[in-house]
Design an enzyme around this catalytic site. Sequence first.
Site: not given
Length: 274
Positions: A145, A156
């Site tokens: 990501s 994350y």
Amino acid sequence: MSSSPSSRPTALVTGATAGLGAAYARSLARRGHDLVVVARDVERLESTASALRTEFGVEVEVLAADLSDRAALQRVADRVGSREAPVDVLVNNAGFGLRQRFVDGEPADHERMFDVLCRAVMVLSRAATGAMVPRGRGRILNVGSVAGLVPGGGHYSAAKAYVIVLTETMAGELRGTGVSATVVEPGYVRTEFHARSGMSSGGTSSLSSRIWLDIEDVVDASLEDLFAGRPVSVPTKRWKAVSAVLDVVPRRVVSSVWNRMPSGAKRRHPTAGE
């Protein structure tokens, strides 16, 4: 596992019943791959497998597993590393986000995130290379990501940074073996991942709709890069530009800007949309 051999290549996709994982499974089936679909929900797996068999005429094997469980993960690793029924393409897609800070969140939640987003990617990638390198062929696609380039994006972001660096390391080590590793670094993707995280891609979002990506665009671009052997895939020109800026701007500047943002916006970091 199917008892009848097939001349088609086989792809294993984790998190294959929703979001990017489901789109990867469909696209690979459309390209003529048999599939091994992995997820936790057996009913959704069976439904997904049935639909893929009907639409594309490929063989689809169902493998139910919670990748945060080490015994279940090992079963998937054994399937990835099979010499008798080789996996030609591995897509490490499974993941989830947490709406809590690292410093005061629930430790068990963050441990599970680490197990699924980091440990599972490491274990399955290693199982894949162990089987692919002796055969002299194979592809590994890890879903990262743009969040992995953002210090301050929570656990994350840290997990996706691990995926990015691990994949780039693998790509270098695998050069000349016939096996390649690619990490895809998308930004915001319209999937149920964001719905579960309380994010919106519609007109009420504070984010411009122009930064949201369609699943098919992400999947098509990343698979093109995967089969071309490129180590990094950043779908769309606009997100390539964002990635390039994040890559050169000093991390302390990125972190400082991030920390000045409202807390609600911080939770809306770019995610892979699994």
